[in-house]
Design a protein around this motif. Structure first.
Motif, PDB file in Angstrom:
ATOM      1  N   TYR A  79      -4.906  -1.240   7.996  1.00  0.00           N
ATOM      2  CA  TYR A  79      -4.241  -1.073   6.698  1.00  0.00           C
ATOM      3  C   TYR A  79      -4.453   0.347   6.164  1.00  0.00           C
ATOM      4  CZ  TYR A  79      -4.146  -6.210   6.761  1.00  0.00           C
ATOM      5  OH  TYR A  79      -3.945  -7.518   7.092  1.00  0.00           O
TER       6      TYR A  79
ATOM      7  N   ARG B   8      -2.316   2.773   8.097  1.00  0.00           N
ATOM      8  CA  ARG B   8      -0.905   2.561   7.753  1.00  0.00           C
ATOM      9  C   ARG B   8      -0.616   3.152   6.372  1.00  0.00           C
ATOM     10  NH1 ARG B   8       0.252  -3.108   9.100  1.00  0.00           N
ATOM     11  NH2 ARG B   8       0.751  -2.349  11.188  1.00  0.00           N
TER      12      ARG B   8
ATOM     13  N   GLU C 185      -0.727  -0.836   1.126  1.00  0.00           N
ATOM     14  CA  GLU C 185      -1.626  -0.930   2.283  1.00  0.00           C
ATOM     15  C   GLU C 185      -3.073  -0.648   1.885  1.00  0.00           C
ATOM     16  OE1 GLU C 185      -0.887  -1.973   5.321  1.00  0.00           O
ATOM     17  OE2 GLU C 185       1.203  -2.290   4.749  1.00  0.00           O
TER      18      GLU C 185
END
Length: 689
Positions: free
Chosen positions: A523, A526, A542
């Motif tokens: 996450y 990203r 994210e």
């Protein structure tokens, strides 16, 4: 924890002779006496005297009473030679007065005649158990087997006795036989499902196996209303091991509610609060502990840590001074003192303390235990970091080499530190050379190969870097290692601005992530990928997913806070997140710069300058920090200083890697520099007139 520490009642037993003496007695079992017609009246008379003298001997500690008690037992046995009560009583008396060899011989004679004599087996078990104080030699290991043998017999003779099952389970655990230990604890649980000792022993066994999740499940199976203070304390400690601070806090608080004077539970609570970033609450708890126990140096050290993290450096030093007389040899105290000096910018003093710690932990033969390696690596890493802050690259590299010499995972850390030190100094060739050296030294280590691959890609050897990184996939049959490779490739592609390929690698990494902590980094990366593409809403989503997994992650708190601050949105929230990051890592120059920048965006220029200057002191090679400082100086009318900072920013950009010198950012700094020069020229012309 040794077995003896779990069986507190045995601490009151007298010290035993050497284990060898016991082994000698183990083979000296006498023959059973000839049968005789018992004289019960005489036997009872002498037994009564023996019991009286025994009480006097045990309570008064007089050897003459002990001798008389033995003589009366022998006279009683003369009158009734086959009496189990008298034979067991004599053996127990020998044990109580420290005549261990005779105790063992007498008990062994008894179990030879009467294999089902519970008292004799119990005495032998206690003797063998009491001799387990030193598990460092072969005799003690043999003694453990003898103890296990006796308690196995007792478990067979008393199958419904919970205490015997628990003790046998503990002995199995000490013998590293987890399966048998668990079986005994479960047998005890069937006998008494509500036993506190059963639950605690099962949880302790799982903890010793490293299975803290199972330990938690065992403790939580007890209904909340039925839990004791000890069970709640054990639950808090298990949650500590799982890094679940909030659950640990709740358990410790329940333990304290049940037993308010328990300082161990209070200490556990304070540490959990500290781990959860609740510094004010932790400080209150620690202060209460020190008030109740002023000699608790460890709690004072933790108070100092909180004061340091809150920026109260002089108070932190004063607290450590109070703790020093109580913990003169504390490595943790000295290390915290070095951190405070570092925070104050008193680098020479910090280096002095750390060098003393390093010297004190140095062995001439280069051999260290695992705890010694861990401590030494911590000291060396902080020392190297301070050298980097002072732009002393060669000293930093030399220090990291000492970490590399520790071997194992420390070697990886040392090599990574050397590469980072050279990168800080923009010595790209040296960084690549060290990465190559590491890759050659540790050819089977995927993380080292990926470090080298990233260095190659950063320095223009893109195809070689990508080929090396992808090759790690074919060499790995492990999902966790493949996930690491995909994450590394995602970072390389992100720095190359090959967005789609970076996204594909993150998707592959996410497919291999099964645990929350594994998904966290996916996450985060990203989010950085989205941020680099100016997709701010997606990036924020994210980052927040990652923070749900780890709310105390300083890197993510800083990144999201800075992203909000840089765009000038939700500044109070950005300030809260960045402050938290700085509390967690007060020496981190990037976090200090972020803090200064959010203050700048909020119009608090004094605080902005203070924090950005601190960041610049710790890393003078970051062009963004120079840019930020230039903005502050321009805003506060210090145009010459602003020009100097933007010139330095352009210089640092010129020496930066392509991935770190975004053309748009460089153009903005150039534009600000040119405008400032024009303004400065106009001011000079006006003054000249």
């Amino acid at each position: 924890m040794t077995l003896l520490s779990r069986v507190s009642s045995l601490r009151r037993l007298p010290l035993l002779p050497l284990a060898a003496l016991l082994f000698a007695s183990h083979t000296m079992v006498g023959q059973a006496p000839a049968a005789a017609t018992p004289d019960h009246a005489a036997s009872y008379y002498h037994y009564g005297l023996a019991h009286l003298y025994e009480d006097l001997a045990v309570n008064a500690g007089r050897s003459d009473y002990a001798t008389q008690a033995v003589e009366q037992y022998k006279l009683a046995l003369d009158a009734d030679p086959d009496s189990r009560l008298l034979q067991d009583g004599l053996a127990d008396l020998y044990f109580k007065i420290g005549r261990i060899r005779e105790a063992v011989t007498t008990a062994q004679e008894q179990v030879k005649k009467y294999p089902d004599d519970i008292e004799a087996h119990t005495l032998l078990g206690k003797v063998y158990l009491r001799s387990l104080g030193d598990m460092q030699n072969a005799q003690s290991s043999q003694m453990l087997q003898l103890a296990i043998g006796e308690y196995e017999k007792l478990a067979a003779l008393k199958p419904g006795d919970v205490e015997t099952r628990l003790l046998l389970g503990q002995l199995y655990g000490l013998n590293h036989d987890s399966a048998k230990a668990e079986a005994e604890f479960k047998a005890a649980q069937k006998i008494d499902a509500n036993s506190e000792e059963v639950v605690l022993n099962m949880a302790r066994l799982y903890g010793e196996q490293g299975d803290y999740k199972r330990a938690v499940d065992t403790l939580e199976a007890v209904p909340v209303d039925d839990r004791t203070a000890r069970i709640e304390y054990a639950l808090g400690a298990s949650y500590d091991q799982l890094k679940k601070a909030k659950e640990a806090i709740a358990a410790y608080r329940r333990s304290i509610d049940l037993e308010p004077e328990n300082l161990d539970a209070e200490r556990g609570l304070a540490n959990a609060l500290l781990a959860d970033g609740q510094l004010d609450e932790a400080l209150k708890s620690l202060t209460d502990i020190v008030t109740a126990e002023p000699q608790d140096a460890q709690s004072q050290i933790h108070i100092s840590e909180i004061q340091r993290r809150q920026g109260h450096y002089e108070d932190a030093l004063a607290t450590l001074e109070k703790a020093k007389p109580l913990a003169q040899d504390s490595l943790e105290l000295s290390y915290n003192e070095a951190l405070i000096y570092d925070s104050l910018g008193r680098y020479d003093e910090a280096i002095g303390v750390l060098n003393t710690l390093v010297t004190g932990s140095t062995h001439a033969d280069g051999k260290y235990s695992d705890p010694e390696k861990a401590n030494r690596a911590i000291f060396l890493d902080r020392l190297a970091t301070i050298y980097r802050e002072q732009n002393k690259t060669s000293e930093a590299v030399a220090t990291y080499k000492l970490i590399t010499e520790l071997g194992g995972d420390y070697a990886k850390s040392g090599y990574q530190g050397e590469v980072d030190a050279y990168r800080d100094a923009h010595q790209w060739k040296d960084a690549t050379a060290i990465a190559a050296e590491a890759a050659k030294a540790l050819p089977k280590d995927h993380s080292i190969q990926l470090m080298y691959a990233g260095q190659l890609a950063d320095t223009g050897q893109v195809d070689q870097g990508l080929t090396l990184a992808k090759a790690q996939l074919s060499k790995s049959g492990d999902a966790s290692e493949d996930r690491e490779v995909h994450l590394a490739l995602a970072q390389i592609y992100t720095r190359l601005k090959r967005w789609n390929e970076a996204a594909a690698e993150l998707k592959s990494a996410e497919a291999l992530a099964t645990k929350p902590e594994e998904k966290l980094y996916v996450y985060f990366l990203r989010g950085t990928l989205a941020d680099r593409q100016k997709q701010y809403d997606e990036a924020e989503a994210e980052f927040r997913k990652a923070l749900e997994i780890d709310p105390q992650n300083a890197t993510i708190l800083n990144y999201l806070g800075y992203m909000l601050a840089d765009r000038g949105v939700r500044l109070p929230e950005a300030l809260t997140m960045i402050r938290k990051a700085v509390e967690l890592d007060p020496q981190n120059y990037a976090y200090l710069d972020s803090l200064g920048w959010v203050y700048f965006k909020s119009g608090q220029y004094g605080l902005a300058e203070e924090n950005i200057r601190k960041a610049n002191e710790r890393n003078s090679g970051d062009p963004t920090i120079h840019d930020h400082l230039g903005e502050v100086y321009e805003k506060t009318g210090k145009l010459k200083l602003a020009v100097a900072q933007w010139e330095r920013s352009m210089t640092e950009y010129a020496h930066s890697l392509p991935a770190d010198a975004d053309p748009g950012d460089v153009a903005k700094v150039q534009h600000k520099l040119e405008n400032a020069r024009v303004k400065l020229s106009k001011v000079s012309t006006t003054l000249g007139k």
